[in-house]
Write a protein that holds these residues in place. Structure first.
Motif, short mmCIF file in Angstrom:
data_model
loop_
_atom_site.label_atom_id
_atom_site.label_comp_id
_atom_site.label_asym_id
_atom_site.label_seq_id
_atom_site.Cartn_x
_atom_site.Cartn_y
_atom_site.Cartn_z
N GLY A 166 0.82 -1.20 0.00
CA GLY A 166 0.00 0.00 0.00
C GLY A 166 0.85 1.25 0.00
O GLY A 166 2.07 1.20 0.11
N TRP A 201 -9.70 -9.90 -1.76
CA TRP A 201 -9.34 -8.59 -1.24
C TRP A 201 -10.61 -7.81 -0.94
O TRP A 201 -11.55 -7.79 -1.75
N ARG A 253 -12.00 -3.96 0.98
CA ARG A 253 -11.54 -2.63 1.37
C ARG A 253 -12.60 -1.93 2.22
O ARG A 253 -13.79 -2.22 2.11
N GLN A 254 -12.10 -1.01 3.03
CA GLN A 254 -13.00 -0.23 3.88
C GLN A 254 -12.54 1.21 3.89
O GLN A 254 -11.43 1.51 4.34
N ARG A 311 -17.07 -2.44 5.08
CA ARG A 311 -16.08 -3.21 4.32
C ARG A 311 -16.79 -3.84 3.12
O ARG A 311 -17.88 -4.39 3.24
N VAL A 335 -13.66 -6.40 -2.98
CA VAL A 335 -13.04 -5.81 -4.17
C VAL A 335 -12.90 -6.87 -5.26
O VAL A 335 -13.31 -6.67 -6.39
N ASP A 354 -10.87 5.05 -4.71
CA ASP A 354 -10.27 3.77 -4.33
C ASP A 354 -9.54 3.86 -3.00
O ASP A 354 -9.06 2.84 -2.48
N ALA A 368 -8.74 3.62 0.61
CA ALA A 368 -9.31 2.76 1.65
C ALA A 368 -8.20 1.94 2.28
O ALA A 368 -7.07 1.91 1.79
N TYR A 413 -7.09 -1.75 2.60
CA TYR A 413 -7.32 -2.99 1.86
C TYR A 413 -6.93 -4.18 2.72
O TYR A 413 -5.81 -4.23 3.26
N TYR A 414 -7.84 -5.14 2.80
CA TYR A 414 -7.65 -6.32 3.64
C TYR A 414 -7.60 -7.57 2.77
O TYR A 414 -8.39 -7.75 1.85
N GLY A 434 -4.55 -5.34 7.19
CA GLY A 434 -4.85 -4.27 6.26
C GLY A 434 -3.65 -3.43 5.87
O GLY A 434 -2.67 -3.33 6.62
N GLN A 490 -2.95 0.49 3.93
CA GLN A 490 -3.62 1.72 3.50
C GLN A 490 -3.24 2.05 2.06
O GLN A 490 -2.06 2.07 1.70
#
Length: 122
Positions: free
Chosen positions: A9, A36, A38-39, A45, A48, A90, A92, A94-95, A115, A117
């Protein structure tokens, strides 16, 4: 214990690209889908992209044609997300998510990374 660790990220300008990676560690007996999520701040959440053990993929409409999910089954289930033509929306955390049965699990369950960023801004 199964662990997922995201990386890749950062801050990127609109139109730019990033590649996220998710490394898996621990003993895994059953490997199912990975994905994947994202929040964004103040939002729930959301999915993706996801990929099945057979390589089938699914994308959120908002990222179709821009993002590509892939996995390297040989490298201990490393998961990738190539993100191109990034937009400010976009932005967020990302997890990484994986559905596995680990050594201590009675049945398969979802595992999550902490996660990474992604910020898209000029």
């Amino acid at each position: 214990q199964v662990q997922l660790v995201e990386s890749g990220g950062g801050l990127v300008q609109p139109g730019g690209s990033l590649r996220l990676s998710c490394a898996t560690s621990g003993t895994i007996f059953v490997i199912n889908d990975m994905g994947w999520y994202r929040q964004a701040p103040g939002k729930q959440r959301e999915l993706v992209a996801s990929i099945t053990i057979g390589g089938g993929t699914n994308y959120a409409d908002s990222v179709k044609g821009r993002f590509t999910i892939s996995r390297d089954n040989a490298k201990k289930m490393v998961l990738y997300l190539q993100m191109n033509s990034l937009k400010p929306e976009d932005t967020a955390v990302y997890y990484c998510n994986g559905n596995f049965r680990g050594r201590d699990d009675f049945s398969a369950r979802d595992y999550w990374g902490r996660g990474t960023q992604v910020t898209v801004s000029s």
